[in-house]
Design a protein around this motif. Sequence first.
Motif, PDB file in Angstrom:
ATOM      1  N   VAL A 131       0.858  -1.185   0.000  1.00 32.90           N
ATOM      2  CA  VAL A 131       0.000   0.000   0.000  1.00 32.90           C
ATOM      3  C   VAL A 131       0.892   1.233   0.000  1.00 32.90           C
ATOM      4  O   VAL A 131       1.618   1.490   0.962  1.00 32.90           O
ATOM      5  CB  VAL A 131      -0.930   0.014   1.223  1.00 32.90           C
ATOM      6  N   GLY A 132       0.855   1.969  -1.094  1.00 34.35           N
ATOM      7  CA  GLY A 132       1.678   3.168  -1.235  1.00 34.35           C
ATOM      8  C   GLY A 132       2.577   3.075  -2.446  1.00 34.35           C
ATOM      9  O   GLY A 132       3.367   2.134  -2.571  1.00 34.35           O
ATOM     10  N   ALA A 133       2.453   4.057  -3.363  1.00 36.72           N
ATOM     11  CA  ALA A 133       3.246   4.051  -4.592  1.00 36.72           C
ATOM     12  C   ALA A 133       4.211   5.225  -4.625  1.00 36.72           C
ATOM     13  O   ALA A 133       4.474   5.797  -5.675  1.00 36.72           O
ATOM     14  CB  ALA A 133       2.340   4.076  -5.819  1.00 36.72           C
ATOM     15  N   GLY A 134       4.751   5.583  -3.448  1.00 37.17           N
ATOM     16  CA  GLY A 134       5.845   6.538  -3.387  1.00 37.17           C
ATOM     17  C   GLY A 134       7.165   5.798  -3.458  1.00 37.17           C
ATOM     18  O   GLY A 134       7.223   4.604  -3.789  1.00 37.17           O
ATOM     19  N   ARG A 141      -4.059   5.524  -3.595  1.00 31.16           N
ATOM     20  CA  ARG A 141      -5.270   6.292  -3.877  1.00 31.16           C
ATOM     21  C   ARG A 141      -5.087   7.271  -5.033  1.00 31.16           C
ATOM     22  O   ARG A 141      -6.050   7.707  -5.643  1.00 31.16           O
ATOM     23  CB  ARG A 141      -5.711   7.049  -2.626  1.00 31.16           C
ATOM     24  N   ALA A 142      -3.833   7.641  -5.321  1.00 33.89           N
ATOM     25  CA  ALA A 142      -3.558   8.583  -6.412  1.00 33.89           C
ATOM     26  C   ALA A 142      -3.576   7.850  -7.750  1.00 33.89           C
ATOM     27  O   ALA A 142      -3.305   6.648  -7.823  1.00 33.89           O
ATOM     28  CB  ALA A 142      -2.214   9.264  -6.206  1.00 33.89           C
ATOM     29  N   PRO A 143      -3.852   8.558  -8.835  1.00 35.29           N
ATOM     30  CA  PRO A 143      -3.883   7.912 -10.154  1.00 35.29           C
ATOM     31  C   PRO A 143      -2.510   7.690 -10.767  1.00 35.29           C
ATOM     32  O   PRO A 143      -2.388   7.038 -11.795  1.00 35.29           O
ATOM     33  CB  PRO A 143      -4.704   8.889 -11.002  1.00 35.29           C
ATOM     34  N   THR A 144      -1.460   8.244 -10.160  1.00 35.51           N
ATOM     35  CA  THR A 144      -0.099   8.084 -10.676  1.00 35.51           C
ATOM     36  C   THR A 144       0.837   7.723  -9.539  1.00 35.51           C
ATOM     37  O   THR A 144       0.522   7.936  -8.357  1.00 35.51           O
ATOM     38  CB  THR A 144       0.409   9.380 -11.338  1.00 35.51           C
TER      39      THR A 144
END
Length: 414
Positions: A28-31, A53-56
């Motif tokens: 969970v998390g795309a940073g 939750r962000a699209p990118t």
Amino acid sequence: LKRCGRGRPWEGARTRGARMVLYDVCVVGAGIVGLTTAHVLTRAGLRVSVVDRAPTVAAGSSAMSSGQVEPVRVDHLRDYGDPAALGLRGVARVVLEHPRFTAEYLRYRLRLALQPGLAERMTADIRGLAAAAMDEARGAGGPLLEGLFRVGRSTILTECTFPMDPTDPSLAPKLSYRPYEMATASPRHVCERLAADCEARGADLLLGRECVGVKDGGEGEGGERGPAAVLTREGPIHARRVVLCPGADADRWVPHVPVWGLIREFRHPAAAKGLFGTADVVMVSLPKPAPGQQAYVCLVETEGERALRLGGGAIAGGPPPTVGAFGPIAERLKGAGPPLRDWVGCRAVSPDGAPVIGRLPGHRDVYVNCGQSFWGWTLSFGCARVLCAHLVEGKAIPATFDPARFVFGGDRRA
């Protein structure tokens, strides 16, 4: 963990008549922390999904940072752990808004008093994590990040008058070189490259889906243990393990306090060599604008894009401040034209300033990887390696990073 094939269903359950896809790990998390975690896990052969939750990718603080990797200076709370630097109003704000953090911080101070050498041991563990990032920057991980990192000397500007011109070569003699190398890269480019590699290795990037909760696996038919789940409004995402990399939202799961900072970006003149006309300067630390704060200027250069980034600040707790709250920092540069953009965001700082890596207290199948504070780029690769070694090989996580060191952990929204 046993690797699942791509799209392999979980035989023990059905959702509306369709078999559920089961991942080995759902991140969970795309940073930068989430993507390095997914990258290391997919490289180990696991079937991984990444939810954000962000699209990118890199939509939060990962995109707007210095992108600096500086393993020798990384420390825990030595610059940000003095309550006196916050002032009475700042201390009151943290105590009232973040009681879990306050209690754990006091426990940490007591541990320092009762355990001589603890601070030095923690620092050694943290710098061990940081070494992994320099390995990646130098290409030890293969050609994946080739050409993205710029390696050079880190410096301190010993004398200057603000506002200053970072392209002025006459300031070069006032630079004091640190006796080690560091690296910078475009944060957005690194995250995009990591995401593409994860997908090439079979990972699914499930962007635009907000995690509203997590669930441990339960007992299935015949006593077989069912999978854990990340709960989203679009439905659950099932995996054997869940890894939370919440970045600035870390306080939901483990006590943290948000520390706000400013990043101001300028276009770098194409004819200029680098900072102050010096070709090898990567990042320059500036004199502190106020007690407890910090400031720097760096050159971010990737694939023909060149930008100056001025950053700094340390405002703990409270609502998001305006750019005006960072006046002493924002007014430090001239000669680079008007700023292209300003970004005010926060870094989540743990009570003892160390990353939090391992099983989330109160859960069996849920893990966390957070608390990198201002050192996310420096620590992310090392944190990912530690967690992967634990999940895949069963290696112990150093006590410095274990979430169990905190008493008041767990989902505060539950």
